[in-house]
Motif scaffolding. Structure first.
Motif, short mmCIF file in Angstrom:
data_model
loop_
_atom_site.label_atom_id
_atom_site.label_comp_id
_atom_site.label_asym_id
_atom_site.label_seq_id
_atom_site.Cartn_x
_atom_site.Cartn_y
_atom_site.Cartn_z
N SER A 116 -65.45 -51.89 -7.93
CA SER A 116 -64.72 -53.10 -8.32
C SER A 116 -65.11 -53.50 -9.73
CB SER A 116 -65.05 -54.25 -7.36
OG SER A 116 -66.39 -54.68 -7.55
N ILE A 117 -64.24 -54.25 -10.39
CA ILE A 117 -64.54 -54.74 -11.74
C ILE A 117 -65.80 -55.59 -11.71
CG2 ILE A 117 -63.74 -56.30 -13.57
CD1 ILE A 117 -60.88 -55.40 -12.94
N ASP A 118 -65.97 -56.42 -10.70
CA ASP A 118 -67.13 -57.30 -10.62
C ASP A 118 -68.43 -56.51 -10.58
OD1 ASP A 118 -68.21 -60.06 -10.24
OD2 ASP A 118 -68.89 -59.20 -8.35
N ASN A 119 -68.48 -55.44 -9.79
CA ASN A 119 -69.71 -54.65 -9.70
C ASN A 119 -70.00 -53.90 -11.00
OD1 ASN A 119 -71.03 -55.05 -7.17
ND2 ASN A 119 -69.35 -54.00 -6.15
N ILE A 120 -68.96 -53.39 -11.64
CA ILE A 120 -69.17 -52.70 -12.92
C ILE A 120 -69.67 -53.68 -13.96
CG2 ILE A 120 -68.09 -51.33 -14.75
CD1 ILE A 120 -66.00 -50.42 -12.71
N GLN A 121 -69.09 -54.88 -13.99
CA GLN A 121 -69.52 -55.89 -14.95
C GLN A 121 -70.99 -56.23 -14.77
OE1 GLN A 121 -67.54 -58.09 -17.67
NE2 GLN A 121 -69.63 -57.36 -17.99
N LYS A 122 -71.42 -56.39 -13.53
CA LYS A 122 -72.83 -56.69 -13.26
C LYS A 122 -73.73 -55.56 -13.74
CE LYS A 122 -71.93 -59.61 -9.22
NZ LYS A 122 -72.01 -59.68 -7.73
N VAL B 68 -76.55 -53.44 -3.99
CA VAL B 68 -76.35 -54.88 -4.08
C VAL B 68 -76.95 -55.36 -5.39
CG1 VAL B 68 -76.87 -57.12 -3.06
CG2 VAL B 68 -76.39 -55.15 -1.58
N PHE B 69 -76.14 -55.95 -6.24
CA PHE B 69 -76.59 -56.45 -7.53
C PHE B 69 -76.82 -57.95 -7.46
CE2 PHE B 69 -73.94 -52.75 -9.03
CZ PHE B 69 -75.00 -52.00 -9.50
N PRO B 70 -77.66 -58.48 -8.35
CA PRO B 70 -77.80 -59.95 -8.43
C PRO B 70 -76.50 -60.54 -8.95
CG PRO B 70 -78.91 -58.89 -10.28
CD PRO B 70 -78.48 -57.78 -9.36
N ASN B 71 -76.28 -61.82 -8.69
CA ASN B 71 -75.06 -62.43 -9.22
C ASN B 71 -75.22 -62.68 -10.72
OD1 ASN B 71 -76.32 -65.04 -9.62
ND2 ASN B 71 -76.08 -65.41 -7.42
N LYS B 72 -74.11 -62.90 -11.40
CA LYS B 72 -74.13 -63.04 -12.85
C LYS B 72 -74.96 -64.23 -13.29
CE LYS B 72 -69.51 -61.00 -13.20
NZ LYS B 72 -68.09 -61.24 -13.54
N GLU B 73 -74.89 -65.32 -12.54
CA GLU B 73 -75.62 -66.53 -12.90
C GLU B 73 -77.13 -66.27 -12.89
OE1 GLU B 73 -71.64 -67.41 -11.89
OE2 GLU B 73 -73.18 -66.43 -10.65
N GLU B 74 -77.61 -65.46 -11.96
CA GLU B 74 -79.04 -65.16 -11.90
C GLU B 74 -79.47 -64.33 -13.11
OE1 GLU B 74 -82.44 -63.45 -8.80
OE2 GLU B 74 -80.30 -63.21 -8.33
N ILE B 75 -78.64 -63.37 -13.50
CA ILE B 75 -78.93 -62.58 -14.69
C ILE B 75 -79.01 -63.48 -15.92
CG2 ILE B 75 -78.12 -60.71 -16.19
CD1 ILE B 75 -76.66 -59.54 -13.76
N GLN B 76 -78.02 -64.37 -16.05
CA GLN B 76 -77.95 -65.27 -17.21
C GLN B 76 -79.15 -66.20 -17.27
OE1 GLN B 76 -74.15 -66.90 -16.18
NE2 GLN B 76 -73.01 -65.54 -17.54
#
Length: 528
Positions: free
Chosen positions: A458-464, A410-418
């Motif tokens: 998924s693309i979303d998980n790879i992007q994260k 489980v990865f953090p969402n993109k907004e949290e990383i940003q």
């Protein structure tokens, strides 16, 4: 089987594609559409010493000063010396540069330039005009595939050569493309930060792809924050070009006091890292910052893109004030390359913002980015045209073996990383905050995923995962560089205390090392 695969569709990618041999088999593959790039959004223009009172030497001096003497000097020299010829070629090819009242190319002024030398199109729409020109010039035999997320560089197990890419279509289906040469031209890392001028598709993919494949990455601590992004309701909404200050706009606080007066000899046209830091300090104390444009006559005609941006966001140009805040704009570091864009992996090249060529030092001079894309795109094409064998079929027998995927974490969402990157690795950095961010990022350390295939992800998980990986490279470098220089501001080390000279932080899967750049120019040397 292609002779060259170009990943990305900005100015460097399209310039390369347009100068490759007409008989070569070329694929341009891009994450979004060919018009979704930082190049297309570029407002300011292209820096080139074409004025009567200007010379490439003056351009060179300005570049070195803005970048705090952290450059590959030879590469800076050849870049600025080639600037006038590149502009002349584009003019002869029909690019509609703006002209002055006597029919000469109109030259603008931007921060840290000592002369007017910025050529532009459509006022503040240079990137759009430039990219439309290059896109229209692409020959029909070049394959252009849009909306493909490249998630892996294929490295031959024996030769260790890059032989192709893996990509996913919008539905997540996997595609494999083989090539003699692969070029990464996918832009910078703006998507790692909550405030950015970058296109939404730009999130550090090129750096992550190269790092995972084993390439050397360098100078990731040097990230330029543009001083003036339109700021509305706690968010940034797009770039307000430095050319606005070049036309006479001033930065003021909410009381109307000039922000940069007495802060630097060039005041509002000081180097970007200095202006961005002053705005950051003002905003940190709760003060709003504005661009006072009241002295600029015919603003709407000179800056139609910015006028439209303000209108869409409910800002009246007639008020004479545009609310601004700094945001992530440009990566000076990236994938380590030599003078033609060759990385430390055979068959893999990088150009444009993705590459660390050494021409921008610790802080890029305004409008040198489009010039860099034009110059290195063409230079790499000349190199590849000499290397490509039209009769060669290349490697086609090796196909990567699909491994069974591990359980996806489980990865953090993109907004949290940003948000965390903006807060702890943004304009002003401290050891304690960088350590906090490093600790948080370490919670998502999964060494097994460095070797694992993403075929079933998924693309979303790879992007994260790519964002987290690139963020770690930034934080590692920012912690190690115990000095303030250019766009790297450590609160615990003053800007005057520049101790490191030309010592560079180089990261790869093998580890981290400090490396001094060789000053002499050679074709085989890897420049940091």
């Amino acid at each position: 089987m292609y002779n060259c695969i170009i990943v990305g569709s900005g100015i460097a990618a399209m310039q390369l594609a347009n100068h490759l041999n007409n008989k070569s088999r070329v694929l341009v593959i891009t994450k979004s559409t060919r018009r979704a790039s930082n190049s297309y959004r570029a407002q300011g223009g292209i820096a080139a010493a074409i004025g009567k009172e200007d010379t490439p030497f003056f351009h060179y001096e300005d570049t070195i000063k803005a970048g705090c003497d952290y450059h590959n000097e030879q590469e800076v020299r050849v870049l600025v010396e080639n600037g006038p010829a590149l502009i002349e070629q584009l003019k002869n090819a029909g690019l509609p540069f703006d002209k002055d009242e006597i029919g000469q190319l109109a030259l603008g002024m931007e921060g840290a330039h000592s002369r007017k030398r910025i050529v532009h199109c459509g006022g503040d729409a240079t990137g759009k005009h430039m990219m439309e020109h290059l896109i229209a010039s692409i020959r029909p035999t070049i394959d252009v595939i849009e909306n493909r997320f490249v998630y892996e560089l294929m490295i031959h197990p024996d030769s260790k050569k890059c032989i192709g890419i893996k990509a996913k279509d919008p539905d997540g289906n996997n595609e494999v493309y083989f090539s003699d040469n692969v070029v990464l031209a996918v832009g910078g890392i703006g998507g790692l930060f909550s405030y950015t001028s970058n296109d939404s598709s730009v999130a550090g993919d090129g750096v992550a792809l190269a790092y995972r494949a084993g390439a050397e990455i360098t100078d990731m601590e040097f990230i330029q924050f543009h001083p003036t992004l339109l700021y509305i309701n706690g968010k940034t909404a797009g770039l307000v070009s430095e050319a606005v200050r070049g036309e006479g706009a001033r930065l003021i606080d909410q009381s109307g006091i000039a922000l940069m007066k007495g802060k630097h000899l060039l005041e509002d046209l000081a180097p970007r890292h200095i202006v961005a830091k002053e705005i950051f300090h003002q905003r940190a104390t709760g003060n709003d910052v504005y661009l006072d444009i009241s002295t600029i006559h015919q603003f709407e005609e000179k800056f139609p893109t910015i006028t439209a941006l303000c209108s869409v966001n409910g800002i009246s140009i007639e008020s004479g004030k545009i609310p601004v805040a700094p945001g992530c704009h440009f990566l000076m570091g990236g994938i380590a390359v030599n003078s033609v864009g060759q990385t430390s992996i055979d068959g893999l090249y990088a150009i444009g913002e993705t590459a660390a060529t050494g021409v921008h030092g610790a802080n890029r001079l305004a409008s040198n980015s489009l010039l860099e894309g034009l110059y290195y795109g063409k230079k790499l094409a000349v190199h590849l045209n000499e290397q490509i064998d039209m009769n060669e079929t290349g490697v086609t027998s090796f196909y990567p073996i699909k491994t069974s995927s591990l359980n996806i974490p489980v990865f953090p969402n993109k907004e949290e990383i940003q948000e965390k990157m903006m807060a702890y690795a943004g304009i002003i950095r401290t050891h304690s905050e960088l350590e906090l961010l490093k600790k948080w990022l370490s919670e998502y350390d999964y060494p097994s995923f460095m070797a694992n295939s993403f075929d079933e992800w998924s693309i979303d998980n790879i992007q994260k995962l790519f964002m987290l990986q690139t963020a770690k490279l930034v934080v590692n470098a920012a912690l190690l560089r115990e000095e303030s220089r250019g766009a790297h501001n450590r609160k615990d080390f003053s800007m005057e205390n520049k101790r490191w000279g030309q010592l560079h932080i180089v990261q790869s899967k093998k580890g981290i090392e400090m490396r001094e750049r060789q000053r002499e120019h050679t074709e085989i040397e890897i420049y940091a």
